[in-house]
Design an enzyme around this catalytic site. Structure first.
Site, PDB file in Angstrom:
ATOM      1  N   SER A  82       0.819  -1.208   0.000  1.00  0.00           N
ATOM      2  CA  SER A  82       0.000   0.000   0.000  1.00  0.00           C
ATOM      3  C   SER A  82       0.860   1.269   0.000  1.00  0.00           C
ATOM      4  O   SER A  82       1.625   1.513  -0.919  1.00  0.00           O
ATOM      5  CB  SER A  82      -0.954  -0.038   1.198  1.00  0.00           C
ATOM      6  OG  SER A  82      -1.924   0.979   1.131  1.00  0.00           O
ATOM      7  N   ASP A 133      -2.478   6.215  -3.566  1.00  0.00           N
ATOM      8  CA  ASP A 133      -1.314   5.622  -2.912  1.00  0.00           C
ATOM      9  C   ASP A 133      -0.795   4.471  -3.760  1.00  0.00           C
ATOM     10  O   ASP A 133      -1.237   4.269  -4.892  1.00  0.00           O
ATOM     11  CB  ASP A 133      -1.640   5.190  -1.478  1.00  0.00           C
ATOM     12  CG  ASP A 133      -2.627   4.040  -1.416  1.00  0.00           C
ATOM     13  OD1 ASP A 133      -3.370   3.829  -2.399  1.00  0.00           O
ATOM     14  OD2 ASP A 133      -2.671   3.338  -0.386  1.00  0.00           O
ATOM     15  N   ASP A 176      -1.087   1.266  -3.975  1.00  0.00           N
ATOM     16  CA  ASP A 176      -1.979   0.263  -4.577  1.00  0.00           C
ATOM     17  C   ASP A 176      -3.326   0.854  -4.967  1.00  0.00           C
ATOM     18  O   ASP A 176      -4.245   0.125  -5.330  1.00  0.00           O
ATOM     19  CB  ASP A 176      -2.153  -0.938  -3.658  1.00  0.00           C
ATOM     20  CG  ASP A 176      -2.918  -0.625  -2.381  1.00  0.00           C
ATOM     21  OD1 ASP A 176      -2.950   0.559  -1.977  1.00  0.00           O
ATOM     22  OD2 ASP A 176      -3.503  -1.559  -1.790  1.00  0.00           O
ATOM     23  N   ASP A 214      -5.861   2.229  -3.464  1.00  0.00           N
ATOM     24  CA  ASP A 214      -7.125   2.086  -2.729  1.00  0.00           C
ATOM     25  C   ASP A 214      -7.365   3.280  -1.809  1.00  0.00           C
ATOM     26  O   ASP A 214      -8.326   3.312  -1.051  1.00  0.00           O
ATOM     27  CB  ASP A 214      -7.178   0.778  -1.940  1.00  0.00           C
ATOM     28  CG  ASP A 214      -6.140   0.689  -0.819  1.00  0.00           C
ATOM     29  OD1 ASP A 214      -5.290   1.607  -0.707  1.00  0.00           O
ATOM     30  OD2 ASP A 214      -6.171  -0.299  -0.070  1.00  0.00           O
TER      31      ASP A 214
END
Length: 450
Positions: free
Chosen positions: A102, A245, A247, A249
């Protein structure tokens, strides 16, 4: 039962250390593959990743683990976490895997697992998989006969599938023509799909954070470092800036003046629009204990409610599903819109924000700043061991602080789930009082931990 490997968002850590090695990833594949082999159909797993250098290593190890227990593997390459969740369901995979840490720096990585319905796994499922991981370490997981070993292949249309899906969530009566948008992809998983989706919807797109090299993910760019985005928005004369960010999400927005807009303001914006359209379920939204008290007061003034959960988007989603809400998220920018997906999706949330901006026909600085946040202060206290929050003197100081803030503020104290740190947060109408309260509690925790 305390879990050994899974945290609040999968398995995560420094690569080539602890639980984030190739050997461990292979055992996760063997364990998860064993757990999800139910029924007599040919089982398959879909694997996506972000742009970290270690993704190649972990992907190969996971493929080895899954195929060794008889599962076919579909690899989709760099894609946002929500894309992996969506594709897992739409392609009828038995399990989805996202290789990502992440918003963490490149040296970390992680493994997130999704069930066939696209949702993150339950605590019970993760506990069973942990037991199977330990069995794999002992050589007790049954391997497939030679003729039944799984196959692995890459597909080339996964990015196009996700772009089509994301665009379908944008109102059909609107276009982004006339908007200059800066998109910051954090050199992460959305570096191709996010700029293209915005451009296809008509926007004039300025892209940053789209040159991943394996080690620059989240490095001075993205939702956790919005300064570059702010500067670019002002320099480019853009109408709005969007930061994802690693990833994708998570979403943070910057208005045309360069001012940062957090997840609380964005949730308030989306909730207001959906309430106006008669599509807001549950009569409000779900957020965590960290969301600003100003959000709660603002929603109340609009006749809407706020339900709070523990920190972590999985807890937000659990409450949304159990109580019938369709908007929820975190101050950090994880925003879940369950009408469209099973997990946080930065691009989809951004499109809902952009829809509100287009409908309003006003600058982002006027449309997206929905309330004045109360002064809020968060400090972390690191400790060597023990349970300082159980100390009688600490509890006494906390009780006194709660009484002092009663009616004018709020106090949240919690241990970190990943490191020996106590997080102390307070907010209230009086900034000086908030700072005094937080410092007093932090001092008490330090003394108890000494």
């Amino acid at each position: 039962m305390a879990r050994k490997y899974f945290g609040t968002d999968g398995i995560r850590g420094a690569t080539n250390a602890g639980a984030m090695t190739a050997s461990m990833a292979m055992k996760v594949g063997m364990a998860a593959g064993t757990y999800f082999q139910r029924g007599d159909h040919k089982h398959r797993v879909l694997i996506g990743k972000d742009t970290r250098l270690s993704g190649y290593m972990l992907e190969s190890a996971l493929v080895a683990g899954f195929t060794s227990v008889g599962m076919d593997v579909i690899m989709v390459g760099p894609l946002p976490t929500p894309a992996v969740a969506m594709l897992t369901q739409s392609m009828r995979a038995d399990i989805g895997v996202m290789i990502s840490a992440s918003h963490n720096p490149f040296a970390d990585n992680g493994i997130k697992l999704f069930g066939p319905d696209g949702y993150k796994l339950s605590d019970e499922a993760e506990e069973t998989i942990e037991q199977l991981i330990d069995s794999a370490k002992e050589g007790d997981v049954a391997l497939s006969p030679s003729a039944q070993i799984g196959r692995a292949r890459r597909i080339d249309d996964a990015q196009g599938r996700y772009i089509h899906f994301a665009k379908s969530t944008f109102p059909s009566d609107l276009r982004l023509d006339g908007l200059r948008i800066v998109i910051d992809c954090a050199n992460g998983a959305a570096y191709k799909v996010a700029p293209l989706a915005l451009w296809e919807l008509g926007a004039d797109v300025v892209s940053i954070g789209i040159t991943p090299n394996g080690t620059n993910i989240n490095d001075g760019v993205g939702s956790t470092a919005p300064q570059t985005l702010s500067e670019t928005v002002v320099a480019a004369g853009a109408d709005i800036g969007i930061a994802l960010d690693g990833d994708a999400d998570r979403l943070i927005v910057v208005d045309e003046t360069g001012r940062v807009i957090d997840g609380d303001q964005l949730m308030a914006t989306i909730a207001a629009g959906w309430a106006r359209a008669g599509r807001l379920a549950g009569g409000g939204l779900v957020a965590t204990v960290m969301s600003n008290l100003g959000l709660e007061r603002h929603l109340k003034a609009q006749g809407l409610g706020l339900v709070r959960t523990k920190v972590g988007d999985r807890y937000v989603l659990e409450k949304m599903r159990s109580s019938g809400y369709n908007v929820g998220g975190e101050q950090s920018g994880h925003i879940i819109l369950s009408d469209y997906g099973t997990t946080g999706d930065g691009l989809v949330a951004a499109l809902q924000v952009l829809a509100e901006l287009k409908r309003a026909g006003a600058p982002a600085s006027e449309v997206l700043h929905r309330f004045a946040p109360l002064p809020q202060l968060l400090k972390n206290v690191r400790f060597a061991g023990g349970k300082p929050l159980d100390d009688a003197s600490v509890q006494s100081v906390i009780a006194a602080a709660e009484a002092e803030l009663a009616g004018t503020g709020r106090l949240v104290i919690r241990p970190s789930g990943t490191e020996p740190v106590i997080r102390v947060m307070a907010e209230g109408d009086d900034a000086r009082q908030v700072e005094t309260v937080v410092d007093r509690i932090c001092d008490a925790v330090r003394q108890a931990a000494a």
